[in-house]
Scaffold this active site. Structure first.
Site, PDB file in Angstrom:
ATOM      1  N   ASP A  63      40.234  72.275  39.357  1.00 50.50           N
ATOM      2  CA  ASP A  63      40.076  72.243  40.823  1.00 50.50           C
ATOM      3  C   ASP A  63      39.471  73.559  41.319  1.00 50.50           C
ATOM      4  OD1 ASP A  63      42.257  73.896  40.531  1.00 50.50           O
ATOM      5  OD2 ASP A  63      43.558  72.804  41.935  1.00 50.50           O
ATOM      6  N   SER A  64      39.259  74.509  40.400  1.00 49.61           N
ATOM      7  CA  SER A  64      38.501  75.718  40.737  1.00 49.61           C
ATOM      8  C   SER A  64      37.101  75.354  41.217  1.00 49.61           C
ATOM      9  CB  SER A  64      38.403  76.646  39.516  1.00 49.61           C
ATOM     10  OG  SER A  64      38.002  75.927  38.371  1.00 49.61           O
TER      11      SER A  64
ATOM     12  N   ASP B 157      41.898  68.039  36.336  1.00 50.42           N
ATOM     13  CA  ASP B 157      42.907  68.745  37.124  1.00 50.42           C
ATOM     14  C   ASP B 157      43.315  67.861  38.301  1.00 50.42           C
ATOM     15  OD1 ASP B 157      44.368  71.031  37.335  1.00 50.42           O
ATOM     16  OD2 ASP B 157      42.709  72.313  37.998  1.00 50.42           O
TER      17      ASP B 157
ATOM     18  N   GLU C 143      50.066  71.543  38.252  1.00 50.65           N
ATOM     19  CA  GLU C 143      50.647  72.877  38.429  1.00 50.65           C
ATOM     20  C   GLU C 143      52.129  72.749  38.803  1.00 50.65           C
ATOM     21  OE1 GLU C 143      48.452  75.264  41.200  1.00 50.65           O
ATOM     22  OE2 GLU C 143      46.542  74.972  40.161  1.00 50.65           O
TER      23      GLU C 143
ATOM     24  N   GLU D 290      48.930  81.166  33.469  1.00 54.73           N
ATOM     25  CA  GLU D 290      47.920  81.905  34.234  1.00 54.73           C
ATOM     26  C   GLU D 290      48.542  83.115  34.941  1.00 54.73           C
ATOM     27  OE1 GLU D 290      45.483  79.594  36.928  1.00 54.73           O
ATOM     28  OE2 GLU D 290      44.534  81.397  37.752  1.00 54.73           O
TER      29      GLU D 290
HETATM   30  O1  KIV Z   1      41.106  74.979  38.075  1.00 59.07           O
HETATM   31  C1  KIV Z   1      40.980  75.685  37.062  1.00 59.07           C
HETATM   32  O2  KIV Z   1      39.874  76.104  36.699  1.00 59.07           O
HETATM   33  C2  KIV Z   1      42.177  76.010  36.302  1.00 59.07           C
HETATM   34  C3  KIV Z   1      42.034  76.987  35.188  1.00 59.07           C
HETATM   35  C4  KIV Z   1      41.949  78.335  35.764  1.00 59.07           C
HETATM   36  C5  KIV Z   1      43.119  76.874  34.206  1.00 59.07           C
HETATM   37  O3  KIV Z   1      43.220  75.537  36.597  1.00 59.07           O
END
Ligand code: KIV
Length: 313
Positions: free
Chosen positions: A67-68, A106, A138, A205
């Protein structure tokens, strides 16, 4: 999937000398076996077909459609606003590119927070519509029921504890977590509980190296670190951080392995200048008529020029 695709013997056969033959298709079992034989797991994020192809062809074990993407692709200032449909759009693009790596989607903020049932329905979408092989959620012990239900629904789950960006408001910013004995205890309990609930892997993280080392030693399932030091069973980075395309001050744990910003800038500016100076495209980069049609067209143009023909409008 046919029987020959199950290559779990690849790792087992070689674990005696603690070396593994890379499998044709990586599975979560392979990643767990990698922990057992002490081989580091490689993981990266990807959000589109082109980069996912490069990541997969490089032999990276696990690809996360993180979700980044809310930040590095959509330009938002947190991950909170990205929707399930937007995540699915990118997951499908990545799915078309990935042949070998384990593909993880994610679960975005809000897609599993209101109820476990909603979390399961959304995860099912990532598997059915996005082609994901696992989902990542998460949070710690508050996710136990969700993890159990997902595993019951045959959906492998990756846990994610420590600095969890979807909890940015609760954390009061993106600060390193697990810095007190109490917080270390909580994180360790969270991780163990998630493993017992059926999580296949755990992302750690933004926690001190010593804490990640402790959790990694406690867990049977592999830990994948990001800002958690070198003692995790594997590492993950955001693709755009890897290639300097994030337009932000890199975090302490980021290492640039290339400079895509510089590469892209040079290409874009070169193109701009060539077009402005009529240096692009060249004759060799143009399509041409066959000789007969070219000569006929030249003749027509001459006659037009000489006023022998009227232009048909
Ligand atoms: O969304 C993301 O890229 C992540 C990674 C940082 C593990 O959750």
């Amino acid at each position: 999937m046919s029987i020959p695709h199950f290559r779990s013997a690849d790792f087992a056969a070689c674990s005696a000398d603690r070396k593994a033959i890379p499998p044709a298709k990586v599975t979560l079992s392979h990643l767990q076996e990698k922990k057992r034989v002490g081989q580091p797991i490689t993981a990266l994020t990807a959000y589109d077909y082109a980069t996912a192809r490069l990541v997969d062809e490089a032999g990276i074990d696990m690809i996360l459609v993180g979700d980044s993407l809310a930040m590095v692709i959509m330009g938002l200032d947190s991950t909170l606003a990205v929707t399930v449909d937007e995540m699915l759009h990118h997951t499908r693009a990545v799915r078309r590119a990935v042949r070998r790596a384990v593909l993880v989607a994610d679960m975005p903020f809000g897609s599993y927070h209101a109820s476990v049932a909603e979390g399961v329905s959304n995860a099912v979408r990532f598997v059915k519509e996005g082609g994901a092989e696992a989902v990542k959620v998460e949070g710690g012990r508050s996710r136990l029921e969700l993890v159990e239900r997902l595993v019951d629904a045959e959906i492998p789950v990756i846990g994610h504890v420590g600095l969890t960006p979807q909890a940015v408001h609760r954390m009061g910013g993106y600060a390193v977590q697990g810095k007190t004995l109490r917080a270390i205890d909580e994180l360790t309990r969270d991780s163990i509980a998630l493993e017992h609930a059926g999580a296949s892997l755990m992302v750690l993280e933004g926690i001190p190296r010593e804490v990640a080392q402790r959790i990694t030693a406690e867990l049977t399932i592999p830990t994948i670190g990001i800002g958690a030091g070198p003692d995790c069973d594997g590492q993950i980075l955001v693709f755009h951080d890897l290639v300097n395309l994030s337009f932000s001050k890199p975090a302490k744990f980021v290492r640039h392995y290339g400079d895509a910003a510089a590469l892209y800038r040079t290409a874009i500016e070169g193109y701009r200048d060539d077009v402005a100076q009529r240096a692009f495209p060249s004759d060799a980069e143009s399509y041409h008529l066959a000789t007969e049609e070219r000569l006929a067209l030249e003749k027509l143009n001459e006659e037009l020029h000489a006023g022998k023909l009227a232009v048909v409008r």
